[in-house]
Design a protein around this motif. Structure first.
Motif, PDB file in Angstrom:
ATOM      1  N   ARG A  24       0.830  -1.206   0.000  1.00 31.44           N
ATOM      2  CA  ARG A  24       0.000   0.000   0.000  1.00 31.44           C
ATOM      3  C   ARG A  24       0.862   1.253   0.000  1.00 31.44           C
ATOM      4  O   ARG A  24       0.600   2.201  -0.751  1.00 31.44           O
ATOM      5  CB  ARG A  24      -0.905   0.000   1.224  1.00 31.44           C
ATOM      6  CG  ARG A  24      -1.846   1.193   1.330  1.00 31.44           C
ATOM      7  CD  ARG A  24      -2.336   1.347   2.739  1.00 31.44           C
ATOM      8  NE  ARG A  24      -1.211   1.562   3.663  1.00 31.44           N
ATOM      9  CZ  ARG A  24      -1.341   1.582   4.981  1.00 31.44           C
ATOM     10  NH1 ARG A  24      -2.503   1.359   5.538  1.00 31.44           N
ATOM     11  NH2 ARG A  24      -0.280   1.793   5.748  1.00 31.44           N
ATOM     12  N   ASP A  25       1.897   1.277   0.830  1.00 33.23           N
ATOM     13  CA  ASP A  25       2.777   2.447   0.889  1.00 33.23           C
ATOM     14  C   ASP A  25       3.536   2.641  -0.414  1.00 33.23           C
ATOM     15  O   ASP A  25       3.790   3.780  -0.840  1.00 33.23           O
ATOM     16  CB  ASP A  25       3.773   2.304   2.046  1.00 33.23           C
ATOM     17  CG  ASP A  25       3.079   2.332   3.408  1.00 33.23           C
ATOM     18  OD1 ASP A  25       1.926   2.809   3.467  1.00 33.23           O
ATOM     19  OD2 ASP A  25       3.674   1.869   4.389  1.00 33.23           O
ATOM     20  N   ALA A  26       3.921   1.544  -1.068  1.00 33.36           N
ATOM     21  CA  ALA A  26       4.662   1.657  -2.330  1.00 33.36           C
ATOM     22  C   ALA A  26       3.765   2.162  -3.453  1.00 33.36           C
ATOM     23  O   ALA A  26       4.209   2.926  -4.317  1.00 33.36           O
ATOM     24  CB  ALA A  26       5.261   0.308  -2.701  1.00 33.36           C
ATOM     25  N   ILE A  27       2.497   1.758  -3.440  1.00 34.12           N
ATOM     26  CA  ILE A  27       1.575   2.194  -4.485  1.00 34.12           C
ATOM     27  C   ILE A  27       1.179   3.647  -4.299  1.00 34.12           C
ATOM     28  O   ILE A  27       1.111   4.424  -5.251  1.00 34.12           O
ATOM     29  CB  ILE A  27       0.331   1.286  -4.494  1.00 34.12           C
ATOM     30  CG1 ILE A  27       0.716  -0.111  -4.989  1.00 34.12           C
ATOM     31  CG2 ILE A  27      -0.780   1.872  -5.376  1.00 34.12           C
ATOM     32  CD1 ILE A  27      -0.392  -1.113  -4.878  1.00 34.12           C
ATOM     33  N   ASP A  28       0.915   4.055  -3.049  1.00 39.73           N
ATOM     34  CA  ASP A  28       0.503   5.434  -2.770  1.00 39.73           C
ATOM     35  C   ASP A  28       1.334   5.980  -1.618  1.00 39.73           C
ATOM     36  O   ASP A  28       0.968   5.806  -0.444  1.00 39.73           O
ATOM     37  CB  ASP A  28      -0.987   5.496  -2.421  1.00 39.73           C
ATOM     38  CG  ASP A  28      -1.520   6.912  -2.391  1.00 39.73           C
ATOM     39  OD1 ASP A  28      -0.705   7.860  -2.491  1.00 39.73           O
ATOM     40  OD2 ASP A  28      -2.740   7.092  -2.298  1.00 39.73           O
ATOM     41  N   PRO A  29       2.509   6.589  -1.875  1.00 37.25           N
ATOM     42  CA  PRO A  29       3.365   7.099  -0.809  1.00 37.25           C
ATOM     43  C   PRO A  29       2.676   8.131   0.064  1.00 37.25           C
ATOM     44  O   PRO A  29       3.104   8.376   1.198  1.00 37.25           O
ATOM     45  CB  PRO A  29       4.549   7.717  -1.577  1.00 37.25           C
ATOM     46  CG  PRO A  29       4.528   7.078  -2.922  1.00 37.25           C
ATOM     47  CD  PRO A  29       3.084   6.814  -3.208  1.00 37.25           C
ATOM     48  N   ARG A  30       1.626   8.761  -0.410  1.00 38.22           N
ATOM     49  CA  ARG A  30       0.926   9.770   0.386  1.00 38.22           C
ATOM     50  C   ARG A  30       0.322   9.153   1.639  1.00 38.22           C
ATOM     51  O   ARG A  30       0.246   9.797   2.685  1.00 38.22           O
ATOM     52  CB  ARG A  30      -0.174  10.439  -0.445  1.00 38.22           C
ATOM     53  CG  ARG A  30       0.350  11.306  -1.586  1.00 38.22           C
ATOM     54  CD  ARG A  30      -0.795  11.803  -2.434  1.00 38.22           C
ATOM     55  NE  ARG A  30      -1.545  10.677  -3.026  1.00 38.22           N
ATOM     56  CZ  ARG A  30      -2.627  10.840  -3.768  1.00 38.22           C
ATOM     57  NH1 ARG A  30      -3.105  12.057  -4.005  1.00 38.22           N
ATOM     58  NH2 ARG A  30      -3.246   9.782  -4.271  1.00 38.22           N
ATOM     59  N   LEU A  31      -0.106   7.879   1.562  1.00 33.98           N
ATOM     60  CA  LEU A  31      -0.644   7.210   2.730  1.00 33.98           C
ATOM     61  C   LEU A  31       0.438   6.996   3.787  1.00 33.98           C
ATOM     62  O   LEU A  31       0.176   7.120   4.969  1.00 33.98           O
ATOM     63  CB  LEU A  31      -1.231   5.856   2.327  1.00 33.98           C
ATOM     64  CG  LEU A  31      -2.451   5.901   1.378  1.00 33.98           C
ATOM     65  CD1 LEU A  31      -2.853   4.481   0.990  1.00 33.98           C
ATOM     66  CD2 LEU A  31      -3.611   6.636   2.033  1.00 33.98           C
ATOM     67  N   LYS A  32       1.655   6.735   3.326  1.00 34.66           N
ATOM     68  CA  LYS A  32       2.767   6.574   4.261  1.00 34.66           C
ATOM     69  C   LYS A  32       3.088   7.890   4.947  1.00 34.66           C
ATOM     70  O   LYS A  32       3.334   7.936   6.153  1.00 34.66           O
ATOM     71  CB  LYS A  32       3.989   6.031   3.517  1.00 34.66           C
ATOM     72  CG  LYS A  32       5.202   5.790   4.401  1.00 34.66           C
ATOM     73  CD  LYS A  32       6.342   5.215   3.593  1.00 34.66           C
ATOM     74  CE  LYS A  32       7.562   4.984   4.465  1.00 34.66           C
ATOM     75  NZ  LYS A  32       8.704   4.428   3.686  1.00 34.66           N
ATOM     76  N   ASP A  33       3.090   8.993   4.195  1.00 33.90           N
ATOM     77  CA  ASP A  33       3.391  10.278   4.781  1.00 33.90           C
ATOM     78  C   ASP A  33       2.299  10.715   5.759  1.00 33.90           C
ATOM     79  O   ASP A  33       2.579  11.319   6.786  1.00 33.90           O
ATOM     80  CB  ASP A  33       3.533  11.331   3.668  1.00 33.90           C
ATOM     81  CG  ASP A  33       4.708  11.035   2.747  1.00 33.90           C
ATOM     82  OD1 ASP A  33       5.632  10.329   3.201  1.00 33.90           O
ATOM     83  OD2 ASP A  33       4.687  11.486   1.572  1.00 33.90           O
ATOM     84  N   ALA A  34       1.029  10.374   5.430  1.00 33.56           N
ATOM     85  CA  ALA A  34      -0.075  10.773   6.296  1.00 33.56           C
ATOM     86  C   ALA A  34      -0.045  10.033   7.619  1.00 33.56           C
ATOM     87  O   ALA A  34      -0.435  10.555   8.655  1.00 33.56           O
ATOM     88  CB  ALA A  34      -1.421  10.510   5.593  1.00 33.56           C
TER      89      ALA A  34
END
Length: 293
Positions: free
Chosen positions: A282-292
């Motif tokens: 999930r983090d690799a597909i959408d890095p914004r989720l990791k930052d959030a």
């Protein structure tokens, strides 16, 4: 204009994008992958790794503590826990992976058709999925297994049925996002059929999100199978299952607590591994989720 001009990417681009995607995975994701691969290999080579037969019983070895003869001890029937743990991994992985594979295929197809066609088809399909989602997955799986019978095939079908709506919803959302993109409009202008547009051009764009969902639901499938076995709706004894081993261990929790602790830790380890893989994808597909987070 040729067909390749509207495709999302060429084969060479896909290879490079796969390498770039793997490079974005964090360390915890690779730990999860290593754990799953180790358990898969242990299940495959269970006959070579086992020290006894999984059905071997010995009155003299009842509730034996871990030692040189029984590495993880023996249960109330004198059966080797290490051996039954290895063979139990076969059933947990087979049921979990098979159920999620069925749910992925069926749910993704339903969601893609509903999102692309729209109208009454979309309403009917998704209302049916919403009805299924209204029931907790464990309760629904329990009811289905109780009605159909606790066989390997029926357990897989029951778990797949509970997971299908999740894949349908995420596939539908992805198709709705993609169906008005320029490459889809170009495909329509060239006269491509709906199924060709849907499965050849749109599906590769939504597949990463579906795979993330699959890895996360794999953990749910393992928990559901173990829960069904724990309450007596799993595979019939003497078939070794992790949930069944936990249930048997609870009968002797005061005198031999390791009987329940060891298979519980195995379930925990497998569920944790699938969650680590899902979070990393999930983090690799959408890095914004990791930052959030």
């Amino acid at each position: 204009m040729t067909d390749t001009t509207v495709a999302p990417s060429t084969p060479i681009d896909r290879k490079s994008s796969i390498r770039a995607f793997l490079g974005q995975l964090n360390a915890s994701t690779w730990i999860g992958v290593f754990i799953v691969l180790a358990l898969v290999l242990a299940a495959i080579f269970a006959p070579q790794l086992a020290t006894h037969s999984p059905a071997r019983q010995s009155i003299m070895d009842q509730l034996a503590l871990p030692g040189s003869q029984f590495w993880l001890g023996a249960d109330q029937f004198g059966r080797d826990i290490w051996t039954r743990l290895l063979y139990g991994a076969r059933y947990s992985l087979t049921i979990g992976m098979s159920a999620i594979l069925v749910a992925l295929v069926v749910g993704t197809v339903i969601g893609m058709i509903a999102g692309y066609v729209g109208g009454r088809i979309d309403i009917i399909f998704m209302q049916v999925m919403d009805v299924v989602l209204a029931f907790p997955s464990l309760i629904l799986g329990l009811a289905l297994v109780a009605l159909m019978g606790a066989t390997l095939t029926n357990i897989i079908i029951a778990i797949a049925f509970t997971a299908t709506p999740a894949f349908a919803r995420i596939a539908r959302a992805g198709v709705i996002t993609q169906r008005d993109r320029e490459y889809v409009q170009a495909c329509r202008a060239m006269g491509f059929s709906g199924p060709r547009i849907l499965f050849r051009h749109i599906m590769p764009a939504i597949l990463p999100e579906v795979m993330v969902m699959a890895s996360l639901w794999m953990a749910t499938a393992v928990r559901t199978e173990a829960s069904l076995a724990f309450i007596g709706l799993g595979l019939a004894p003497p078939t070794p299952t992790w949930g069944g081993m936990v249930r048997d261990g609870f009968d002797n929790i005061l005198s031999a607590f390791h009987l329940a602790i060891i298979p519980s830790l195995a379930i925990l380890l497998l569920v944790l591994a699938f969650n680590l893989i899902g979070d990393g994808l999930r983090d690799a597909i959408d890095p914004r989720l990791k930052d959030a987070s």
